[in-house]
Motif scaffolding. Structure first.
Motif, PDB file in Angstrom:
ATOM      1  N   LEU A   1       1.063  -1.186  -0.215  1.00 55.10           N
ATOM      2  CA  LEU A   1      -0.178  -0.065   0.106  1.00 55.10           C
ATOM      3  C   LEU A   1       0.962   1.244   0.014  1.00 55.10           C
ATOM      4  O   LEU A   1       1.473   1.368   0.924  1.00 55.10           O
ATOM      5  CB  LEU A   1      -0.987  -0.142   1.324  1.00 55.10           C
ATOM      6  CG  LEU A   1      -2.116   0.968   1.338  1.00 55.10           C
ATOM      7  CD1 LEU A   1      -3.059   0.922   0.290  1.00 55.10           C
ATOM      8  CD2 LEU A   1      -2.588   1.153   2.716  1.00 55.10           C
ATOM      9  N   LEU A   2       1.058   1.808  -1.180  1.00 55.47           N
ATOM     10  CA  LEU A   2       1.974   2.983  -1.224  1.00 55.47           C
ATOM     11  C   LEU A   2       1.192   4.344  -0.942  1.00 55.47           C
ATOM     12  O   LEU A   2       0.062   4.227  -1.070  1.00 55.47           O
ATOM     13  CB  LEU A   2       2.726   3.108  -2.660  1.00 55.47           C
ATOM     14  CG  LEU A   2       2.030   3.260  -4.024  1.00 55.47           C
ATOM     15  CD1 LEU A   2       1.374   4.733  -4.325  1.00 55.47           C
ATOM     16  CD2 LEU A   2       2.631   2.633  -4.934  1.00 55.47           C
ATOM     17  N   ARG A   3       1.869   5.477  -0.604  1.00 60.28           N
ATOM     18  CA  ARG A   3       1.354   6.646  -0.348  1.00 60.28           C
ATOM     19  C   ARG A   3       1.586   7.582  -1.360  1.00 60.28           C
ATOM     20  O   ARG A   3       2.863   8.024  -1.811  1.00 60.28           O
ATOM     21  CB  ARG A   3       1.850   7.064   0.956  1.00 60.28           C
ATOM     22  CG  ARG A   3       1.326   6.247   2.517  1.00 60.28           C
ATOM     23  CD  ARG A   3       2.202   6.152   3.423  1.00 60.28           C
ATOM     24  NE  ARG A   3       1.538   5.392   4.682  1.00 60.28           N
ATOM     25  CZ  ARG A   3       1.304   4.383   4.371  1.00 60.28           C
ATOM     26  NH1 ARG A   3       1.761   3.630   3.449  1.00 60.28           N
ATOM     27  NH2 ARG A   3       0.745   3.567   5.553  1.00 60.28           N
ATOM     28  N   CYS A   4       0.604   7.936  -1.706  1.00 62.50           N
ATOM     29  CA  CYS A   4       0.699   9.222  -3.015  1.00 62.50           C
ATOM     30  C   CYS A   4       1.751  10.279  -2.679  1.00 62.50           C
ATOM     31  O   CYS A   4       2.539  10.850  -3.500  1.00 62.50           O
ATOM     32  CB  CYS A   4      -0.946   9.677  -3.252  1.00 62.50           C
ATOM     33  SG  CYS A   4      -1.641   8.415  -4.007  1.00 62.50           S
ATOM     34  N   THR A   5       1.605  10.768  -1.477  1.00 62.19           N
ATOM     35  CA  THR A   5       2.402  11.881  -0.929  1.00 62.19           C
ATOM     36  C   THR A   5       3.829  11.469  -1.155  1.00 62.19           C
ATOM     37  O   THR A   5       4.902  12.313  -1.217  1.00 62.19           O
ATOM     38  CB  THR A   5       2.089  12.199   0.362  1.00 62.19           C
ATOM     39  OG1 THR A   5       2.205  11.046   1.367  1.00 62.19           O
ATOM     40  CG2 THR A   5       0.775  12.985   0.407  1.00 62.19           C
ATOM     41  N   GLU A   6       4.382  10.293  -1.379  1.00 61.74           N
ATOM     42  CA  GLU A   6       5.767   9.956  -1.414  1.00 61.74           C
ATOM     43  C   GLU A   6       6.023   9.675  -2.841  1.00 61.74           C
ATOM     44  O   GLU A   6       7.190   9.309  -3.395  1.00 61.74           O
ATOM     45  CB  GLU A   6       5.841   8.493  -0.627  1.00 61.74           C
ATOM     46  CG  GLU A   6       5.851   8.764   0.930  1.00 61.74           C
ATOM     47  CD  GLU A   6       5.946   7.485   1.524  1.00 61.74           C
ATOM     48  OE1 GLU A   6       6.133   6.320   0.733  1.00 61.74           O
ATOM     49  OE2 GLU A   6       5.780   7.172   2.725  1.00 61.74           O
ATOM     50  N   HIS A   7       4.972   9.859  -3.815  1.00 61.72           N
ATOM     51  CA  HIS A   7       5.418   9.672  -5.167  1.00 61.72           C
ATOM     52  C   HIS A   7       4.726  10.776  -6.070  1.00 61.72           C
ATOM     53  O   HIS A   7       4.183  10.554  -7.018  1.00 61.72           O
ATOM     54  CB  HIS A   7       4.483   8.359  -5.722  1.00 61.72           C
ATOM     55  CG  HIS A   7       5.164   7.116  -4.914  1.00 61.72           C
ATOM     56  ND1 HIS A   7       6.287   6.414  -5.467  1.00 61.72           N
ATOM     57  CD2 HIS A   7       4.772   6.569  -3.883  1.00 61.72           C
ATOM     58  CE1 HIS A   7       6.644   5.492  -4.580  1.00 61.72           C
ATOM     59  NE2 HIS A   7       5.649   5.500  -3.603  1.00 61.72           N
ATOM     60  N   THR A   8       4.736  12.018  -5.563  1.00 58.81           N
ATOM     61  CA  THR A   8       4.182  13.128  -5.967  1.00 58.81           C
ATOM     62  C   THR A   8       4.722  13.553  -7.700  1.00 58.81           C
ATOM     63  O   THR A   8       3.993  13.769  -8.358  1.00 58.81           O
ATOM     64  CB  THR A   8       4.517  14.404  -5.266  1.00 58.81           C
ATOM     65  OG1 THR A   8       3.906  14.179  -3.842  1.00 58.81           O
ATOM     66  CG2 THR A   8       3.772  15.682  -5.867  1.00 58.81           C
ATOM     67  N   GLU A   9       6.120  13.135  -7.478  1.00 57.24           N
ATOM     68  CA  GLU A   9       6.639  13.539  -8.987  1.00 57.24           C
ATOM     69  C   GLU A   9       5.867  12.613 -10.032  1.00 57.24           C
ATOM     70  O   GLU A   9       5.534  13.201 -11.150  1.00 57.24           O
ATOM     71  CB  GLU A   9       7.954  13.398  -8.864  1.00 57.24           C
ATOM     72  CG  GLU A   9       8.856  13.781 -10.251  1.00 57.24           C
ATOM     73  CD  GLU A   9      10.266  13.564 -10.237  1.00 57.24           C
ATOM     74  OE1 GLU A   9      10.827  13.671 -11.156  1.00 57.24           O
ATOM     75  OE2 GLU A   9      10.941  12.759  -9.304  1.00 57.24           O
TER      76      GLU A   9
END
Length: 434
Positions: free
Chosen positions: A327-335
């Motif tokens: 479950l990845l967090r969108c805030t860690e993949h903003t780019e």
């Protein structure tokens, strides 16, 4: 060869059995009242629910169960028992009252004990032999098991119906959360068939009715739907979108307060107060074995925005552009979320800004692009860029001269440099650059 089991009850003369049954049947009304009074004394908190005639349903059930058991005696104890259907209603009632079946089963045992005491007295009056009475007692416990089974069936049906209704209301709550609260904004996203944007009323126009001047406040309906499922409205939420490991995957074991909709092709979660201590770790454990993404924390009425970011991240996971398996967090993949989803726009910009590489060949063009990106990101000299790329500084100087020949003054223009860095970063995210 199977030996038939000897029945002591069958050896009792028929006239004694009929006499016993007749006396017991005469006692049923008074016995039912006695059992009912004792139950009311032991369990005064139980509600009295009347039937159509106004008589307590519990008393009716006691009387019917006694009548059917006594009527069964003359047919032989080995015949299948018939149980009053009202005992299913008793089971359903426990669900409605929010109780388990423990108290109900204790009440049944109390009733059987009182009934057996009186039946034993009648057995002595008509001289029924002790072995036959023991067999009758066994039949009574078997009858009790059947009554319990009827209540369990009613309980299970009502619990399933209640759970299904709660899930339906929960999905309606989630749909309301994800709906755009402003109809004008929602309509503004659609175009007429002729390509023109639909006109949006001016909220300040005094000629408009109040309902047209201001969008309807969604909070009262949201609060009512939340109340129906027992969900305290939080200030902030985050929405997660999941990818099923397989069609038969067991639903994530989410904590209380987290809304889960498994009916979608991509299951959705609404996480209240996502920044609360320990919430992130708890959610990761619950979603173990699932892939997905959780959107940013937003105010409650902006839940749809968090959903859109999470869905966009899951799209990229399915395309292999973001890592799967957790479950990845969108805030860690903003780019990646900013550069990759608008494919048409970024591809058009890429085609225009990287046009100078068209005649360089794929391998050499990729090396020049990697060198250009390293220079744009660091603005360092040849030694620093060389260390980053793992090549000789002289190789970097040679490539930088070629880059200036290919792009000319564009590499000095701040806007062009920004666009070049955007498209090159997007290329790297897609795995086309090292």
């Amino acid at each position: 060869m199977v030996t038939a089991v000897r029945s002591a009850w069958r050896e009792v003369p028929p006239y004694q059995v009929h006499r016993f049954a007749a006396l017991a049947l005469e006692e049923v009304p008074a016995l039912a009242q006695e059992i009912f009074r004792e139950i009311r004394r032991e369990y005064p908190q139980l509600p009295l629910i009347p039937d159509e005639s106004g008589e307590p349903r519990a008393l009716v059930g006691i009387r019917q169960s006694l009548e059917q058991f006594v009527g069964h005696l003359t047919a032989g104890l080995d015949r299948p028992h018939v149980h009053p259907r009202v005992f299913q209603e008793f089971g359903r009632g426990e669900v409605i009252q929010g109780r388990s079946l423990d108290v109900l089963q204790a009440i049944y045992r109390l009733g059987v004990r009182l009934a057996w005491r009186r039946l034993a007295e009648i057995g002595q009056e008509v001289a029924i032999p002790a072995p036959a009475m023991y067999e009758l007692a066994e039949s009574g416990f078997e009858y009790l098991d059947g009554l319990v089974a009827e209540s369990v069936r009613g309980y299970a049906e009502a619990a399933a119906r209640q759970a299904g209704e709660r899930l339906r209301m929960q999905r309606r709550l989630m749909d309301q959360l994800f709906a755009d609260p402003d109809p004008a904004t929602r309509d503004g996203r659609r175009r007429h068939r002729d390509g023109a944007l639909p006109s949006v009323p001016d909220p300040g126009d005094p000629s408009l009715p109040a309902s047209a001047a201001e969008p309807e406040d969604p909070r009262p309906l949201l609060a009512e739907r939340a109340r129906l499922v027992g969900w305290p409205l939080p200030e902030r939420v985050a929405v997660a979108v999941l990818l099923r490991p397989d069609r038969e995957a067991v639903a994530p074991a989410v904590a209380d307060g987290i809304l889960l909709d498994m009916e979608c092709e991509r299951p959705r979660l609404v996480v209240p107060d996502p920044d609360a201590p320990g919430r992130s770790e708890l959610l990761s454990r619950a979603a173990a074995g699932w892939s997905g993404a959780i959107g940013p924390a937003v105010p409650l009425l902006d839940a749809g925005k968090s959903l859109r970011w999470a869905a966009s991240a899951v799209d990229l996971m399915e395309r292999g552009l973001l890592p799967a398996g957790e479950l990845l967090r969108c805030t860690e993949h903003t780019e990646a979320l900013v550069l990759l989803p608008p494919g048409e726009l970024i591809e058009d910009l890429t085609r225009r800004r990287l046009a100078p590489l068209e005649h360089c060949g794929p391998t050499h063009g990729r090396r020049l692009a990697e060198t250009l990106l390293a220079w744009l990101e660091t603005r360092g000299g040849a030694p620093e860029i060389a260390a980053r790329l793992g090549v000789h500084p002289q190789t970097v100087r040679y490539r930088l001269r070629q880059i200036r020949e290919l792009w000319g003054d564009d590499v000095e223009d701040p806007d062009r440099r920004f666009e070049l860095e955007l498209v090159l970063r997007a290329q790297r995210l897609r795995g086309k650059l090292g």
